[in-house]
Design a protein around this motif. Structure first.
Motif, PDB file in Angstrom:
ATOM      1  N   ILE A  18       0.949  -1.286   0.040  1.00 20.95           N
ATOM      2  CA  ILE A  18       0.046   0.041  -0.083  1.00 20.95           C
ATOM      3  C   ILE A  18       0.683   1.301   0.143  1.00 20.95           C
ATOM      4  N   ASP A  19       0.523   2.207  -0.892  1.00 19.95           N
ATOM      5  CA  ASP A  19       1.196   3.621  -0.792  1.00 19.95           C
ATOM      6  C   ASP A  19       0.560   4.280   0.351  1.00 19.95           C
ATOM      7  N   LEU A  20       1.620   4.918   1.589  1.00 19.80           N
ATOM      8  CA  LEU A  20       0.854   5.267   2.702  1.00 19.80           C
ATOM      9  C   LEU A  20       0.413   6.659   2.548  1.00 19.80           C
ATOM     10  N   PHE A  21       0.662   7.431   1.617  1.00 21.63           N
ATOM     11  CA  PHE A  21       0.427   8.929   1.275  1.00 21.63           C
ATOM     12  C   PHE A  21      -0.963   8.883   0.457  1.00 21.63           C
ATOM     13  N   SER A  22      -1.202   7.940  -0.411  1.00 18.62           N
ATOM     14  CA  SER A  22      -2.426   8.039  -1.123  1.00 18.62           C
ATOM     15  C   SER A  22      -3.240   6.869  -0.834  1.00 18.62           C
ATOM     16  N   ASN A  23      -2.970   5.936   0.157  1.00 21.21           N
ATOM     17  CA  ASN A  23      -3.766   4.984   0.492  1.00 21.21           C
ATOM     18  C   ASN A  23      -4.222   3.917  -0.593  1.00 21.21           C
TER      19      ASN A  23
END
Length: 63
Positions: A18-23
């Motif tokens: 998962i991309d933590l910034f864009s979720n």
């Protein structure tokens, strides 16, 4: 799923990236039975840029 105590493959290992910034979910991979986290990552053939900072479990040592 029932568990009788006998030695059988009754586990399912899952990996979610998962991309933590864009979720946003980048990758999902599953495997039956017991497999090491790092081997599951290699099997998924997910390419990650070396400039990206990763937050991972200790099972992913070597990334």
């Amino acid at each position: 799923m029932l568990f009788s105590g006998k030695k059988r493959q009754n586990s399912l290992k899952s990996q979610i990236i998962i991309d933590l910034f864009s979720n946003k979910i980048i990758s999902v991979d599953f495997c039956c039975g017991s497999i090491h986290d790092y081997k599951l990552f290699l099997k998924s053939n997910t390419l990650i840029n070396s400039k990206i900072e990763l937050v991972v479990d200790s099972g992913y040592q070597g990334l």
